[in-house]
Scaffold this motif. Structure first.
Motif: not given
Ligand code: PMP
Length: 288
Positions: A159, A188, A215
Motif C-alpha cells: 500500500y 485496479e 467483492t
Molecule cells: N485491490 C486492493 C488494492 C484493495 O485494497 C482491495 C480492498 N481490499 C481490493 C482490491 C478489493 O478487495 P475486496 O473486494 O476483497 O475488499
C-alpha cells in the motif's frame, strides 16, 4: 479537520491477541518489526445488519496473506470468525467496517525477524460510503510484477505505492488513481478492482498480479447468474475509451460507479444499476 476524531482516541474495545482491551490502550511499541519493515497483513470487511459479509473468506485470506509473508497466524479461520463477530457485538454495531491485522512484533529488529511474535488485532468502526462521485486519474505508480513482491497478499507494504498514488490523484482533484500493471495493462485502483461494460459484456482485468477481491468474485458470480457475459482478460488503457459503463468493487467501495477517467466520462448505466441492486440484496437481504 476539526470533525475528524483520531483513530487512537475513541471509545470502545479492540480485540488484541485474544482479549479485549480498551480502545485507547491497544498500543504497540515504536520498535515493532511491522512498523519498520512492513511485516503486516490485514483485512477489510463490512458488517451489514449484524452479519459480517463473507467473514470466512476474509479470515482465510488473512491467514493466506500471512503465509505469503512467511508467517503463520496463531488462530484458525473459525477462531478469527468468532473473534470478529465478538468484536462487532462488543462494539454494539449493526453496520460497520471490520479491520483485522497480523504483524511481526518487537522481539527482533533488523531485516530478519524469524522469532518475532505474530500479533493479531481486530478493530471495527462505523464507516459510510468510501467514494463519492468517483473520478479516476492515471496513477503515478504501477502494480509491481509478481517476481518483485508477494502481489496476491493483502500486505501493508504493497500500500506504500497506493497511498502515494492516491495522494497524487487527490492533489489533482480526483477521487482515486487507476493503476496499470507492470506490463502496462489496466489493473485496479488503490483499493478496489475495476470493471468495464463494453457492448453488454463485463470486462475485468485478470487478477494475475493484484488482489482478486472478494467483492470482485461476488460481482462476477452475480453477473453470471444474470446471464451477463464476464470476460477476464488483459485490458489496454486505450480500451477505456470504448467502455459504456465503468465501476469499481471492494469491501469499502462496495460497487461504486466511475464517472470519469481523466478526460473520459461515463454515466451509471443499466448493468451497473442491476449489479448494485443485486449486491444490495446480497449484503442486506437477510434478517440479521
Ligand atoms: N485491490 C486492493 C488494492 C484493495 O485494497 C482491495 C480492498 N481490499 C481490493 C482490491 C478489493 O478487495 P475486496 O473486494 O476483497 O475488499
Amino acid at each position: 479537520m476539526a470533525d475528524i476524531v483520531p483513530f487512537d482516541d475513541r471509545d470502545g474495545w479492540i480485540w488484541f491477541n485474544g482479549e479485549f482491551v480498551p480502545w485507547r490502550e491497544a498500543r504497540i511499541h515504536v520498535l515493532t518489526h511491522a512498523l519498520h519493515y512492513a511485516s503486516c497483513v490485514f483485512e477489510g470487511e463490512r458488517c451489514y445488519n449484524g452479519k459480517i459479509f463473507k467473514s470466512t473468506e476474509h479470515s482465510q485470506r488473512l491467514i493466506d496473506s500471512g503465509r505469503m509473508l512467511g508467517f503463520e497466524i496463531p488462530y484458525t479461520v473459525a477462531e478469527l470468525d468468532a473473534a470478529k463477530a465478538a468484536t462487532v457485538a462488543k462494539m454494539g454495531f449493526k453496520d460497520c467496517y471490520v479491520r483485522p491485522l497480523a504483524w511481526r512484533g518487537s522481539e527482533q529488529m533488523g531485516v530478519s525477524a524469524q522469532k518475532a511474535r505474530i500479533n493479531v488485532a481486530i478493530a471495527c468502526w462505523e464507516w459510510g460510503a468510501y467514494y463519492k462521485d468517483l473520478r479516476l486519474t492515471r496513477a503515478i505508480y504501477d502494480r509491481p510484477a509478481p517476481n518483485t513482491a508477494p502481489v496476491h497478499a493483502k500486505a501493508a507494504g504493497l500500500y506504500m505505492i497506493c497511498t502515494l498514488s492516491k495522494h497524487a490523484a487527490e492533489a489533482k482533484g480526483f477521487g482515486d488513481a487507476l493503476m496499470l500493471d507492470w506490463r502496462g495493462y489496466v489493473a485496479e485502483t488503490t483499493g478496489a478492482n475495476i470493471f468495464l461494460v463494453i457492448d453488454g459484456a463485463l470486462h475485468t482485468p485478470k487478477p494475475d498480479c493484484f488482489l482478486n477481491g472478494i467483492t470482485r468474485q461476488t460481482v462476477i458470480a452475480m453477473a453470471k447468474a444474470r446471464g451477463i457475459e464476464v470476460i477476464e482478460r488483459h485490458i489496454k488503457p486505450e480500451e477505456l475509451a470504448s467502455a459504456q459503463e465503468v465501476f469499481v468493487t471492494g469491501t469499502a467501495a462496495e460497487i461504486t460507479p466511475v464517472h470519469a477517467i481523466d478526460d473520459l466520462t461515463y454515466q451509471t448505466g443499466p448493468i451497473t444499476r442491476t449489479l448494485l441492486e443485486d449486491f444490495h440484496r446480497a449484503t442486506r437481504g437477510h434478517a440479521g
